[in-house]
Design a protein around this motif. Structure first.
Motif, PDB file in Angstrom:
ATOM      1  N   SER A  25      30.493 -14.269   5.398  1.00 34.02           N
ATOM      2  CA  SER A  25      30.039 -15.754   5.916  1.00 34.02           C
ATOM      3  C   SER A  25      28.497 -16.060   6.091  1.00 34.02           C
ATOM      4  O   SER A  25      27.917 -17.025   5.766  1.00 34.02           O
ATOM      5  CB  SER A  25      30.786 -16.035   7.293  1.00 34.02           C
ATOM      6  N   PHE A  26      28.013 -14.769   6.349  1.00 33.31           N
ATOM      7  CA  PHE A  26      26.448 -14.830   6.654  1.00 33.31           C
ATOM      8  C   PHE A  26      25.714 -15.112   5.309  1.00 33.31           C
ATOM      9  O   PHE A  26      25.115 -16.039   5.326  1.00 33.31           O
ATOM     10  CB  PHE A  26      25.947 -13.448   7.323  1.00 33.31           C
ATOM     11  N   GLN A  27      26.050 -14.550   4.213  1.00 36.38           N
ATOM     12  CA  GLN A  27      25.331 -14.479   3.048  1.00 36.38           C
ATOM     13  C   GLN A  27      25.685 -15.712   2.263  1.00 36.38           C
ATOM     14  O   GLN A  27      24.653 -16.321   1.898  1.00 36.38           O
ATOM     15  CB  GLN A  27      26.056 -13.598   2.184  1.00 36.38           C
ATOM     16  N   ARG A  28      26.952 -16.330   2.519  1.00 36.19           N
ATOM     17  CA  ARG A  28      27.349 -17.555   2.097  1.00 36.19           C
ATOM     18  C   ARG A  28      26.447 -18.704   2.663  1.00 36.19           C
ATOM     19  O   ARG A  28      25.858 -19.663   2.081  1.00 36.19           O
ATOM     20  CB  ARG A  28      28.839 -18.009   2.318  1.00 36.19           C
ATOM     21  N   HIS A  29      26.103 -18.612   4.050  1.00 36.00           N
ATOM     22  CA  HIS A  29      25.286 -19.631   4.790  1.00 36.00           C
ATOM     23  C   HIS A  29      23.803 -19.467   4.160  1.00 36.00           C
ATOM     24  O   HIS A  29      23.182 -20.489   4.238  1.00 36.00           O
ATOM     25  CB  HIS A  29      25.727 -19.554   6.288  1.00 36.00           C
ATOM     26  N   VAL A  30      23.341 -18.154   4.252  1.00 38.19           N
ATOM     27  CA  VAL A  30      22.002 -17.928   3.691  1.00 38.19           C
ATOM     28  C   VAL A  30      21.773 -18.719   2.372  1.00 38.19           C
ATOM     29  O   VAL A  30      20.729 -19.452   2.059  1.00 38.19           O
ATOM     30  CB  VAL A  30      21.535 -16.544   3.750  1.00 38.19           C
ATOM     31  N   ALA A  31      22.878 -18.534   1.556  1.00 39.00           N
ATOM     32  CA  ALA A  31      22.885 -19.128   0.033  1.00 39.00           C
ATOM     33  C   ALA A  31      22.784 -20.736   0.330  1.00 39.00           C
ATOM     34  O   ALA A  31      21.961 -21.557  -0.469  1.00 39.00           O
ATOM     35  CB  ALA A  31      24.089 -18.827  -0.769  1.00 39.00           C
ATOM     36  N   ALA A  32      23.677 -21.161   1.197  1.00 36.16           N
ATOM     37  CA  ALA A  32      23.727 -22.551   1.400  1.00 36.16           C
ATOM     38  C   ALA A  32      22.159 -23.122   1.929  1.00 36.16           C
ATOM     39  O   ALA A  32      22.125 -24.538   1.796  1.00 36.16           O
ATOM     40  CB  ALA A  32      24.873 -23.265   2.409  1.00 36.16           C
ATOM     41  N   MET A  33      21.453 -22.304   2.530  1.00 29.50           N
ATOM     42  CA  MET A  33      20.266 -22.995   3.053  1.00 29.50           C
ATOM     43  C   MET A  33      19.048 -22.995   2.250  1.00 29.50           C
ATOM     44  O   MET A  33      18.045 -23.430   2.723  1.00 29.50           O
ATOM     45  CB  MET A  33      19.954 -22.091   4.365  1.00 29.50           C
ATOM     46  N   VAL A  34      19.190 -22.640   1.177  1.00 29.34           N
ATOM     47  CA  VAL A  34      18.229 -22.536   0.037  1.00 29.34           C
ATOM     48  C   VAL A  34      17.874 -24.195  -0.421  1.00 29.34           C
ATOM     49  O   VAL A  34      18.957 -24.957  -0.280  1.00 29.34           O
ATOM     50  CB  VAL A  34      18.916 -21.895  -1.477  1.00 29.34           C
ATOM     51  N   GLY A  35      16.590 -24.410  -0.314  1.00 23.26           N
ATOM     52  CA  GLY A  35      16.087 -25.729  -0.354  1.00 23.26           C
ATOM     53  C   GLY A  35      15.718 -26.441   0.992  1.00 23.26           C
ATOM     54  O   GLY A  35      14.959 -27.595   0.865  1.00 23.26           O
ATOM     55  N   LEU A  36      16.304 -26.027   2.014  1.00 24.98           N
ATOM     56  CA  LEU A  36      15.838 -26.260   3.487  1.00 24.98           C
ATOM     57  C   LEU A  36      14.525 -25.973   3.646  1.00 24.98           C
ATOM     58  O   LEU A  36      13.898 -25.212   3.208  1.00 24.98           O
ATOM     59  CB  LEU A  36      16.676 -25.957   4.422  1.00 24.98           C
ATOM     60  N   SER A  37      13.811 -26.870   4.549  1.00 25.15           N
ATOM     61  CA  SER A  37      12.557 -26.731   4.890  1.00 25.15           C
ATOM     62  C   SER A  37      12.384 -25.766   6.174  1.00 25.15           C
ATOM     63  O   SER A  37      12.986 -26.103   7.127  1.00 25.15           O
ATOM     64  CB  SER A  37      11.654 -27.840   5.097  1.00 25.15           C
ATOM     65  N   ILE A  38      12.356 -24.500   5.892  1.00 20.24           N
ATOM     66  CA  ILE A  38      12.420 -23.421   7.184  1.00 20.24           C
ATOM     67  C   ILE A  38      11.020 -23.087   7.641  1.00 20.24           C
ATOM     68  O   ILE A  38      10.116 -22.490   6.914  1.00 20.24           O
ATOM     69  CB  ILE A  38      12.906 -22.147   6.583  1.00 20.24           C
ATOM     70  N   PRO A  39      10.762 -23.609   9.010  1.00 17.20           N
ATOM     71  CA  PRO A  39       9.234 -23.060   9.623  1.00 17.20           C
ATOM     72  C   PRO A  39       9.168 -21.606   9.521  1.00 17.20           C
ATOM     73  O   PRO A  39       9.865 -20.793   9.437  1.00 17.20           O
ATOM     74  CB  PRO A  39       9.545 -23.645  10.883  1.00 17.20           C
ATOM     75  N   PRO A  40       7.881 -21.229   9.554  1.00  8.26           N
ATOM     76  CA  PRO A  40       7.708 -19.875   9.365  1.00  8.26           C
ATOM     77  C   PRO A  40       8.158 -19.034  10.450  1.00  8.26           C
ATOM     78  O   PRO A  40       8.589 -17.964  10.288  1.00  8.26           O
ATOM     79  CB  PRO A  40       6.096 -19.874   9.418  1.00  8.26           C
ATOM     80  N   LYS A  41       8.326 -19.542  11.818  1.00  5.83           N
ATOM     81  CA  LYS A  41       8.897 -18.786  12.671  1.00  5.83           C
ATOM     82  C   LYS A  41      10.384 -18.469  12.529  1.00  5.83           C
ATOM     83  O   LYS A  41      10.914 -17.462  12.827  1.00  5.83           O
ATOM     84  CB  LYS A  41       8.623 -19.545  14.072  1.00  5.83           C
TER      85      LYS A  41
END
Length: 290
Positions: free
Chosen positions: A205-221
């Motif tokens: 589930s962790f890996q699937r959600h990381v993959a689903a976050m591709v394309g999101l704007s993620i702040p450096p922190k």
């Protein structure tokens, strides 16, 4: 008699703008900026810190995870329990020192005042009730926070873990999914779910959600926090270590110049059950403190 020279207001302002702040004001500035190490270094340089400075230092010690020292510092402040701006935080420090009954009473006091009746104080009160095994009160308090603000993701995180510990997994997972659906751009909601997956011990589930976050704007922190969660999930969770990956995490933490505030209580619990990686985990978390 020579004529008096009268300075314009602008000239006076330009002179006073370069006046160095006093120790207490400098300490409060460091606290606002999340720079706790220079604040605590400043304390060492002052012979008799005043109440304002001791207040700032007590909070900084707590935010640095030095809870016993924070309580000792608070104890030097008369009426710290009723002090402006810290009544709720003082309850939190009592809680972190294991004084749960005192902490619950202090949270109630803080919540009785308009100044301290905040979502932060109310949600931490709920967590304190949970720790005190007052489970029905804790759940009501968590839900009261989310009734006021469904987007308050720390309360979502804490209630979801509460439900998981009560073997109410479907409710727990549904809470996270509903929050992500309603607030898809809230990065705290995404990172909280990643941490939940580790606590649930679902690497898939962790890996699937990381993959689903591709394309999101993620702040450096948040990138730093995700890197730590990845390392935990791929190595520490299984009692393993990888020096190159760990050092990469440390370097990434070094790119951040202000403290990253985050509790990892569930991951701490997992590490405590297998002490082989506890020192490494503490070192990684320490990198978040600036």
């Amino acid at each position: 008699m020579p004529a008096l020279k009268v300075q314009s207001p602008n000239a006076r302002a330009s002179q006073t703008s370069h006046v160095e702040p006093g120790p207490a004001a400098q300490a409060e500035q460091y606290l606002r900026e999340g720079r706790y190490r220079p604040l605590l270094d400043l304390l060492e340089e002052v012979d008799q810190p005043d109440e304002r400075m001791r207040k700032a230092c007590a909070v900084a010690l707590g935010k640095s995870g030095r809870f016993a020292e924070s309580l000792s510092c608070f104890d030097t402040i008369p009426d710290a329990w009723n002090m402006d701006g810290v009544a709720g935080y003082y309850a939190y420090i009592l809680e972190k020192n294991g004084r749960l009954d005192d902490a619950c009473a202090q949270y109630r006091h803080a919540l009785s005042t308009r100044e301290h009746d905040s979502l932060w104080t109310q949600s931490h009160f709920a967590y304190c009730l949970e720790k005190a095994e007052r489970f029905d009160e804790a759940e009501r308090a968590y839900r009261a926070v989310l009734d006021r603000s469904p987007a308050y993701t720390w309360a979502v995180k804490r209630l979801a873990c509460f439900l998981l510990r009560r073997s109410r997994h479907r409710e727990s997972l549904a809470l996270h999914r509903e929050t992500l659906s309603r607030y898809p751009d809230n990065m705290y909601a995404h990172v909280n779910f990643l941490e939940y997956c580790l606590y649930w011990r679902s690497e898939r589930s962790f890996q699937r959600h990381v993959a689903a976050m591709v394309g999101l704007s993620i702040p450096p922190k948040m990138e730093v926090v995700i890197a730590l969660l990845r390392y935990f999930g791929f190595y520490l969770m299984y009692g393993r270590t990888e020096v190159a990956k760990r050092n990469a995490c440390i370097r990434q933490c070094g790119n951040i110049d202000t403290t990253i505030h985050r509790d990892f209580d569930e991951l701490d619990e997992m590490v405590a059950a297998d002490k082989s990686c506890s020192l490494e985990w503490e070192q990684l978390k320490a990198c978040l403190i600036k």
